[in-house]
Design a protein around this motif. Structure first.
Motif, PDB file in Angstrom:
ATOM      1  N   MET A 192       0.832  -1.178   0.000  1.00 58.31           N
ATOM      2  CA  MET A 192       0.000   0.000   0.000  1.00 58.31           C
ATOM      3  C   MET A 192       0.882   1.249   0.000  1.00 58.31           C
ATOM      4  O   MET A 192       1.952   1.241   0.574  1.00 58.31           O
ATOM      5  CB  MET A 192      -0.892   0.012   1.232  1.00 58.31           C
ATOM      6  CG  MET A 192      -2.288  -0.436   0.933  1.00 58.31           C
ATOM      7  SD  MET A 192      -3.443   0.055   2.192  1.00 58.31           S
ATOM      8  CE  MET A 192      -4.414  -1.419   2.189  1.00 58.31           C
TER       9      MET A 192
ATOM     10  N   ALA B 166      -7.797  -0.113   4.866  1.00 59.35           N
ATOM     11  CA  ALA B 166      -7.022   0.928   4.180  1.00 59.35           C
ATOM     12  C   ALA B 166      -7.079   2.236   4.958  1.00 59.35           C
ATOM     13  O   ALA B 166      -6.055   2.914   5.132  1.00 59.35           O
ATOM     14  CB  ALA B 166      -7.554   1.128   2.759  1.00 59.35           C
TER      15      ALA B 166
ATOM     16  N   VAL C 287     -11.857   6.421  -0.032  1.00 57.00           N
ATOM     17  CA  VAL C 287     -11.435   5.065  -0.391  1.00 57.00           C
ATOM     18  C   VAL C 287     -12.544   4.491  -1.254  1.00 57.00           C
ATOM     19  O   VAL C 287     -13.721   4.557  -0.890  1.00 57.00           O
ATOM     20  CB  VAL C 287     -11.229   4.184   0.860  1.00 57.00           C
ATOM     21  CG1 VAL C 287     -10.839   2.772   0.467  1.00 57.00           C
ATOM     22  CG2 VAL C 287     -10.184   4.796   1.785  1.00 57.00           C
TER      23      VAL C 287
END
Length: 125
Positions: free
Chosen positions: A1, A26, A36
């Motif tokens: 990520m 996330a 997101v």
């Protein structure tokens, strides 16, 4: 990520973990994220905002036509810009129009409830 971002998008609709779980993970790993987005299919996407609210975004089709394709990356950028321009999360249920060049898509949003958005949590316990 990535280490820093304002918008993060998962473009694979059939990916694991489920979209709500991925979006929450996330957001926890990158607390600076404003938006997101996780693809659900070619015209629907899960959207998680910084305030923790979850929305399902859906490209609205006009009568007699196929549902338009909605790019999750473009959607994430559009929602981020809309919020940065003063858009209020509570008004998202009215939808937004996303324009790219000569193409315009009306996007409808439905807010998820905790029961709708987190069945994966209950299944784990």
């Amino acid at each position: 990520m990535p280490q820093s971002a304002e918008v993060l998008v998962r473009t694979e609709a059939l990916a694991e973990p489920p979209a709500p779980a991925w979006a929450e993970q996330a957001a926890a790993e990158l607390p600076g994220l404003n938006v997101v987005v996780a693809a659900l299919d070619e015209g629907r996407h899960l959207v998680r905002l910084r305030d923790g609210s979850l929305w399902e975004a859906c490209a609205v089709r006009t009568w007699g036509t196929n549902r338009p394709w909605l790019d999750p990356v473009v959607l994430g950028s559009a929602v981020h810009l809309w919020l940065a321009g003063g858009g209020d999360t509570s008004a998202l249920h009215r939808g937004i129009r996303v324009r790219t060049s000569d193409r315009e898509v009306h996007v409808a949003f439905t807010e998820g409830s905790p029961e709708w958005s987190a069945p994966w949590r209950r299944a784990r316990h």
